[in-house]
Enzyme design. Sequence first.
Site, PDB file in Angstrom:
ATOM      1  N   HIS A 303       0.839  -1.209   0.000  1.00 15.50           N
ATOM      2  CA  HIS A 303       0.000   0.000   0.000  1.00 15.50           C
ATOM      3  C   HIS A 303       0.873   1.257   0.000  1.00 15.50           C
ATOM      4  O   HIS A 303       0.648   2.185  -0.792  1.00 15.50           O
ATOM      5  CB  HIS A 303      -0.900  -0.053   1.237  1.00 15.50           C
ATOM      6  CG  HIS A 303      -1.742   1.156   1.480  1.00 15.50           C
ATOM      7  ND1 HIS A 303      -3.123   1.117   1.479  1.00 15.50           N
ATOM      8  CD2 HIS A 303      -1.429   2.442   1.778  1.00 15.50           C
ATOM      9  CE1 HIS A 303      -3.607   2.322   1.741  1.00 15.50           C
ATOM     10  NE2 HIS A 303      -2.594   3.141   1.935  1.00 15.50           N
ATOM     11  N   GLU A 304       1.870   1.292   0.885  1.00 14.46           N
ATOM     12  CA  GLU A 304       2.732   2.476   0.992  1.00 14.46           C
ATOM     13  C   GLU A 304       3.595   2.664  -0.255  1.00 14.46           C
ATOM     14  O   GLU A 304       3.798   3.795  -0.711  1.00 14.46           O
ATOM     15  CB  GLU A 304       3.599   2.386   2.244  1.00 14.46           C
ATOM     16  CG  GLU A 304       2.822   2.374   3.554  1.00 14.46           C
ATOM     17  CD  GLU A 304       1.881   3.551   3.700  1.00 14.46           C
ATOM     18  OE1 GLU A 304       2.253   4.680   3.309  1.00 14.46           O
ATOM     19  OE2 GLU A 304       0.755   3.350   4.190  1.00 14.46           O
ATOM     20  N   HIS A 307       1.992   4.641  -2.963  1.00 11.59           N
ATOM     21  CA  HIS A 307       1.914   6.091  -2.736  1.00 11.59           C
ATOM     22  C   HIS A 307       3.125   6.833  -3.300  1.00 11.59           C
ATOM     23  O   HIS A 307       3.041   8.029  -3.596  1.00 11.59           O
ATOM     24  CB  HIS A 307       1.846   6.392  -1.234  1.00 11.59           C
ATOM     25  CG  HIS A 307       0.499   6.221  -0.619  1.00 11.59           C
ATOM     26  ND1 HIS A 307      -0.666   6.592  -1.244  1.00 11.59           N
ATOM     27  CD2 HIS A 307       0.133   5.737   0.607  1.00 11.59           C
ATOM     28  CE1 HIS A 307      -1.697   6.342  -0.439  1.00 11.59           C
ATOM     29  NE2 HIS A 307      -1.242   5.825   0.673  1.00 11.59           N
ATOM     30  N   ASP A 318      -5.527   8.125  -1.179  1.00 13.09           N
ATOM     31  CA  ASP A 318      -6.405   7.312  -0.329  1.00 13.09           C
ATOM     32  C   ASP A 318      -7.828   7.795  -0.546  1.00 13.09           C
ATOM     33  O   ASP A 318      -8.313   8.687   0.144  1.00 13.09           O
ATOM     34  CB  ASP A 318      -6.012   7.445   1.149  1.00 13.09           C
ATOM     35  CG  ASP A 318      -4.681   6.783   1.453  1.00 13.09           C
ATOM     36  OD1 ASP A 318      -4.509   5.608   1.068  1.00 13.09           O
ATOM     37  OD2 ASP A 318      -3.809   7.426   2.061  1.00 13.09           O
TER      38      ASP A 318
END
Length: 352
Positions: A303-304, A307, A318
Amino acid sequence: MRFTALATAILPLACNVLALPAKTGEAPKLDVSLSQVDNTLIKAVVKNTGSEDITFVHLNFFRDKAPVKKVSLFRNATELPFQGIKQRFRTEGLTEDALTVLAPGESIEDEFDIAATSDLSEGGSITISTDGFVPIATGNKITGSVPYSSNELSIEVDAAQAASVASAVKPLDKRTKVASCSGTRSSALSTALKNTVSLANAAASAAQSGSSSRFQEYFKTTSSSVRSTVAARFRAVASEASSTSSGSTTYYCTDTYGYCSSNVLAYTLPAYNIIANCDIYYTYLSALTRTCHAQDQATTTLHEFTHAPGVYSPGTDDLGYGYDAATALSSSQALNNADTYALFANAVNLNC
């Protein structure tokens, strides 16, 4: 990726939108009214326009005191880079200070300076707006989400005034004393990175040529070009996670900038391609979950990585947090939503 994982650093939104049915009247929804207070100082009024109380998680949203992305800024229809933080938070065991309760018709206000998280020193015309899904909670656990949207606000920015606003996030002093990550945290992060490589590679294959129904479920299209784009991002994540001595990101196993809280698992500074884990990344998350749609260390790391624009540009936002919120997004939103990638990788791994 450079695996520095330091105690101090040296380098420069939820589930079930349908799980909260309205008994009568208006369906659950938050209306956001944006107005200009003074130059780049903006006020948001968030109002519950539904017919029931709403308890929502205000992390990554209005009322969050961290320099998170609350609005999108556009100049000549091009979105301006965001220079704050993007954080992933826990879905269970949320503390009360992460929650806001609004009765029907009730509202909250939040003032924030957009020049603190974006470079507006050029001045000129800026258009501001926001939309997405905010997590709702029952008993300190995320149980659904509600949509929110705002008006489109156009402002004229005074360049000199904007340039005088201090940046909310500054690169840390390179002379700061370094203390390397070691022990159980080093081992846990190394395992997470290996699992991330496996998850991302499998997800890339599934996105490129796997089940069209699964891809439709998460990304709301079966377009070959979108499938190729998603696969390319997953391959980029796998490549970044495969090396601890090279790459575009720097990954810390501890709270580099002091933005962790009792609810935050990890965060990314996209402007610097920096990722940092929080304490509960290690204590709350398992290495690799066996439950569909659940959080773990590997999908949090994945997920990170999405970004970070240095991994694959543009970096994700998000927009919908958790399975039901993520799968309620449009195709264009899903393509730009970090949790959609984490959830898709989890689904491929567990055959959800």
